[in-house]
Design a protein around this motif. Structure first.
Motif, PDB file in Angstrom:
ATOM      1  N   SER A  22      -0.497   9.406  11.817  1.00  0.00           N
ATOM      2  CA  SER A  22      -0.940   8.462  12.835  1.00  0.00           C
ATOM      3  C   SER A  22      -2.327   8.804  13.393  1.00  0.00           C
ATOM      4  O   SER A  22      -3.256   7.998  13.296  1.00  0.00           O
ATOM      5  CB  SER A  22       0.092   8.394  13.963  1.00  0.00           C
ATOM      6  N   PRO A  23      -2.524   9.999  13.980  1.00  0.00           N
ATOM      7  CA  PRO A  23      -3.882  10.323  14.446  1.00  0.00           C
ATOM      8  C   PRO A  23      -4.861  10.538  13.301  1.00  0.00           C
ATOM      9  O   PRO A  23      -6.069  10.375  13.481  1.00  0.00           O
ATOM     10  CB  PRO A  23      -3.674  11.613  15.249  1.00  0.00           C
ATOM     11  N   LEU A  24      -4.345  10.903  12.127  1.00  0.00           N
ATOM     12  CA  LEU A  24      -5.228  11.128  10.980  1.00  0.00           C
ATOM     13  C   LEU A  24      -5.933   9.840  10.570  1.00  0.00           C
ATOM     14  O   LEU A  24      -7.154   9.799  10.418  1.00  0.00           O
ATOM     15  CB  LEU A  24      -4.413  11.675   9.816  1.00  0.00           C
ATOM     16  N   ILE A  25      -5.176   8.761  10.396  1.00  0.00           N
ATOM     17  CA  ILE A  25      -5.751   7.496   9.970  1.00  0.00           C
ATOM     18  C   ILE A  25      -6.648   6.915  11.057  1.00  0.00           C
ATOM     19  O   ILE A  25      -7.612   6.202  10.767  1.00  0.00           O
ATOM     20  CB  ILE A  25      -4.631   6.510   9.591  1.00  0.00           C
ATOM     21  N   ARG A  26      -6.337   7.230  12.307  1.00  0.00           N
ATOM     22  CA  ARG A  26      -7.110   6.660  13.413  1.00  0.00           C
ATOM     23  C   ARG A  26      -8.557   7.145  13.422  1.00  0.00           C
ATOM     24  O   ARG A  26      -9.474   6.374  13.716  1.00  0.00           O
ATOM     25  CB  ARG A  26      -6.438   7.008  14.750  1.00  0.00           C
ATOM     26  N   ARG A  27      -8.826   8.412  13.079  1.00  0.00           N
ATOM     27  CA  ARG A  27     -10.164   8.963  13.252  1.00  0.00           C
ATOM     28  C   ARG A  27     -10.862   9.354  11.947  1.00  0.00           C
ATOM     29  O   ARG A  27     -12.080   9.531  11.931  1.00  0.00           O
ATOM     30  CB  ARG A  27     -10.110  10.205  14.148  1.00  0.00           C
ATOM     31  N   PHE A  28     -10.126   9.483  10.884  1.00  0.00           N
ATOM     32  CA  PHE A  28     -10.722  10.015   9.662  1.00  0.00           C
ATOM     33  C   PHE A  28     -10.595   9.004   8.537  1.00  0.00           C
ATOM     34  O   PHE A  28      -9.642   8.203   8.509  1.00  0.00           O
ATOM     35  CB  PHE A  28     -10.046  11.346   9.289  1.00  0.00           C
ATOM     36  N   PRO A  29     -11.564   9.015   7.596  1.00  0.00           N
ATOM     37  CA  PRO A  29     -12.668   9.979   7.408  1.00  0.00           C
ATOM     38  C   PRO A  29     -13.954   9.667   8.186  1.00  0.00           C
ATOM     39  O   PRO A  29     -14.984  10.284   7.938  1.00  0.00           O
ATOM     40  CB  PRO A  29     -12.922   9.889   5.909  1.00  0.00           C
ATOM     41  N   ARG A  30     -13.876   8.699   9.126  1.00  0.00           N
ATOM     42  CA  ARG A  30     -15.087   8.330   9.867  1.00  0.00           C
ATOM     43  C   ARG A  30     -15.729   9.530  10.555  1.00  0.00           C
ATOM     44  O   ARG A  30     -16.957   9.746  10.459  1.00  0.00           O
ATOM     45  CB  ARG A  30     -14.747   7.260  10.907  1.00  0.00           C
ATOM     46  N   VAL A 271      -1.261  -0.575   3.954  1.00  0.00           N
ATOM     47  CA  VAL A 271      -1.873   0.253   4.989  1.00  0.00           C
ATOM     48  C   VAL A 271      -1.252  -0.030   6.346  1.00  0.00           C
ATOM     49  O   VAL A 271      -0.995   0.883   7.140  1.00  0.00           O
ATOM     50  CB  VAL A 271      -3.395   0.015   5.027  1.00  0.00           C
ATOM     51  N   ILE A 272      -0.988  -1.300   6.636  1.00  0.00           N
ATOM     52  CA  ILE A 272      -0.361  -1.652   7.903  1.00  0.00           C
ATOM     53  C   ILE A 272       1.020  -1.016   8.012  1.00  0.00           C
ATOM     54  O   ILE A 272       1.423  -0.530   9.074  1.00  0.00           O
ATOM     55  CB  ILE A 272      -0.282  -3.182   8.046  1.00  0.00           C
ATOM     56  N   ALA A 273       1.759  -1.004   6.899  1.00  0.00           N
ATOM     57  CA  ALA A 273       3.080  -0.362   6.907  1.00  0.00           C
ATOM     58  C   ALA A 273       2.966   1.126   7.205  1.00  0.00           C
ATOM     59  O   ALA A 273       3.782   1.690   7.951  1.00  0.00           O
ATOM     60  CB  ALA A 273       3.761  -0.583   5.556  1.00  0.00           C
ATOM     61  N   ILE A 274       1.949   1.783   6.632  1.00  0.00           N
ATOM     62  CA  ILE A 274       1.720   3.201   6.913  1.00  0.00           C
ATOM     63  C   ILE A 274       1.423   3.403   8.388  1.00  0.00           C
ATOM     64  O   ILE A 274       1.968   4.297   9.050  1.00  0.00           O
ATOM     65  CB  ILE A 274       0.572   3.746   6.048  1.00  0.00           C
ATOM     66  N   TRP A 275       0.538   2.571   8.924  1.00  0.00           N
ATOM     67  CA  TRP A 275       0.190   2.662  10.337  1.00  0.00           C
ATOM     68  C   TRP A 275       1.419   2.530  11.222  1.00  0.00           C
ATOM     69  O   TRP A 275       1.658   3.345  12.106  1.00  0.00           O
ATOM     70  CB  TRP A 275      -0.806   1.563  10.704  1.00  0.00           C
ATOM     71  N   VAL A 276       2.196   1.479  10.996  1.00  0.00           N
ATOM     72  CA  VAL A 276       3.326   1.180  11.873  1.00  0.00           C
ATOM     73  C   VAL A 276       4.346   2.314  11.851  1.00  0.00           C
ATOM     74  O   VAL A 276       4.790   2.790  12.906  1.00  0.00           O
ATOM     75  CB  VAL A 276       3.997  -0.146  11.475  1.00  0.00           C
ATOM     76  N   PHE A 277       4.715   2.777  10.665  1.00  0.00           N
ATOM     77  CA  PHE A 277       5.758   3.791  10.592  1.00  0.00           C
ATOM     78  C   PHE A 277       5.285   5.127  11.141  1.00  0.00           C
ATOM     79  O   PHE A 277       6.039   5.825  11.829  1.00  0.00           O
ATOM     80  CB  PHE A 277       6.250   3.961   9.155  1.00  0.00           C
ATOM     81  N   SER A 278       4.042   5.501  10.865  1.00  0.00           N
ATOM     82  CA  SER A 278       3.557   6.782  11.382  1.00  0.00           C
ATOM     83  C   SER A 278       3.372   6.723  12.898  1.00  0.00           C
ATOM     84  O   SER A 278       3.723   7.681  13.609  1.00  0.00           O
ATOM     85  CB  SER A 278       2.246   7.173  10.693  1.00  0.00           C
ATOM     86  N   ASP A 279       2.829   5.603  13.426  1.00  0.00           N
ATOM     87  CA  ASP A 279       2.702   5.452  14.877  1.00  0.00           C
ATOM     88  C   ASP A 279       4.066   5.506  15.548  1.00  0.00           C
ATOM     89  O   ASP A 279       4.253   6.170  16.579  1.00  0.00           O
ATOM     90  CB  ASP A 279       2.029   4.120  15.219  1.00  0.00           C
ATOM     91  N   PHE A 280       5.014   4.794  14.978  1.00  0.00           N
ATOM     92  CA  PHE A 280       6.369   4.755  15.535  1.00  0.00           C
ATOM     93  C   PHE A 280       6.997   6.146  15.562  1.00  0.00           C
ATOM     94  O   PHE A 280       7.588   6.557  16.571  1.00  0.00           O
ATOM     95  CB  PHE A 280       7.209   3.783  14.698  1.00  0.00           C
TER      96      PHE A 280
END
Length: 367
Positions: A22-30, A271-280
């Motif tokens: 969850s935090p990984l996708i939010r900030r990286f690799p930017r 990607v949205i599925a990855i986001w939702v499940f990891s955030d949850f």
């Protein structure tokens, strides 16, 4: 005692893996591209250093603790029962604040990438509701889900990288010079700090079978670095360091034009599925840890009842949702939170305090 709701170490590691996405996708690799430029991929390799340091700190903190110990037990061993309960209370406030930030960050991510005109309140309320219900249900369902989804999520990253590889220009990753090393080390520290949020799961030590062992987590760390490395190489190879640093979510931009089965099968839903499940998963674990800690702080010897658990879970969920809706009234404030305040506080709670605790235990000869 572990009890019927306890989970195995393998399940615990799987849960940590999914939550860390969850935090990984939010900030990286930017962030890596901002700090290290074209050699951001080298920063990923160097992140093995802060991860090794984190594992060493955890080993020192838990090596003399009895089986079934969690962070609260470490706090009490180092600071006494009163000091341990006070420090646990401080961590509980931070866990709720971090859960609120994760709820708001997830909402902002959906708005900026998919639902451009939506209100963040919709996403915050829905995610808080399902996370609160999951926190009420215990660790075992979350752990079993993580065991199921971890290989699928990891395979998705590999597949997306493979599909995008034909369009990459790896010359954008070179050259590498000695002058790049300081920036790479700083970027590695940022990534290591981001992954260290899984330390909060150590509050569940009493619900995990067996003792802490470094080898149980080494493979997880390697897999996480491989995923970040694939994301970083893919974005740098397609966009170059400048565009990768410019995009809010460069990995999402990478997959927007990737097709899975044909011209009409885009990869955004993956990607949205990855986001939702990891955030949850992350939000549910933060809320459950906060509930567990509140019981320890205010009623350490009281028997847990269904009504008490429901009341504390509802209170923590409402507090996190309210804070998420109230924070960051503007984009500038949210950027300050996301890029400065939260990362520095994360470093303080997952690194600074742990180093101090190791020092206290060493002075008291309890390491």
């Amino acid at each position: 005692m572990i009890g019927e709701q306890g989970i195995s170490r393998r399940q615990f590691v799987a849960m940590a893996f999914v939550a860390a996405l969850s935090p990984l996708i939010r900030r990286f690799p930017r962030v890596l591209a901002e700090d290290a430029g074209r050699t951001a991929w080298l920063a990923v390799i160097l992140t093995a250093l802060p991860l090794a340091l984190s594992l060493l700190l955890a080993h020192l903190l838990f090596r003399r603790m009895p089986e079934g110990s969690g962070l609260t037990d470490v706090f009490c061993t180092a600071l006494g029962e009163g000091g341990g309960r006070a420090l646990t209370g401080v961590y509980t406030l931070w866990l709720l604040a971090y859960a609120a930030f994760c709820l708001r960050a997830g909402a902002e991510r959906f708005i900026s990438t998919v639902y451009y005109s939506a209100s963040p309140a919709v996403f915050v309320i829905v995610m808080a509701l399902i996370s609160g219900l999951a926190a009420l249900g215990g660790l075992k369902p979350l752990a079993r889900s993580a065991m199921l989804f971890r290989p699928l999520l990891a395979a998705m990253f590999v597949l997306l990288f493979a599909l995008a590889a034909k369009n990459m220009d790896l010359r954008l990753l070179l050259p590498v010079t000695a002058a790049d090393l300081p920036n790479d080390l700083w970027a590695a520290a940022q990534l290591g700090n981001n992954l260290s949020v899984v330390l909060y799961l150590a509050f569940f030590g009493g619900e995990v079978t067996g003792r802490f062992r470094v080898r149980d987590y080494a493979g997880w760390c390697g897999a996480m670095l491989l995923i970040v490395g694939l994301m970083t190489v893919g974005c740098l190879g397609l966009f170059g360091p400048a565009l990768t640093a410019h995009f809010s979510f460069p990995f999402f931009m990478l997959v927007r034009d990737v097709t899975l089965l044909g011209s009409l099968e885009r990869a955004e839903p993956v990607v949205i599925a990855i986001w939702v499940f990891s955030d949850f998963t992350l939000c549910a674990l933060l809320l459950r840890a906060a509930v567990r800690n509140l019981r320890f702080v205010f009623a350490p010897r009281a028997a847990e009842t269904r009504a008490l658990r429901r009341g504390l879970t509802a209170g923590c969920t409402l507090a996190a949702a309210a804070a998420a809706l109230a924070m960051a009234p503007g984009a500038a404030v949210f950027d300050l939170l996301s890029e400065k305040i939260v990362p520095w506080l994360t470093g303080a709670f997952t690194g600074g305090v742990m180093v101090l605790l190791v020092g206290v235990l060493a002075v008291r000869r309890r390491l």
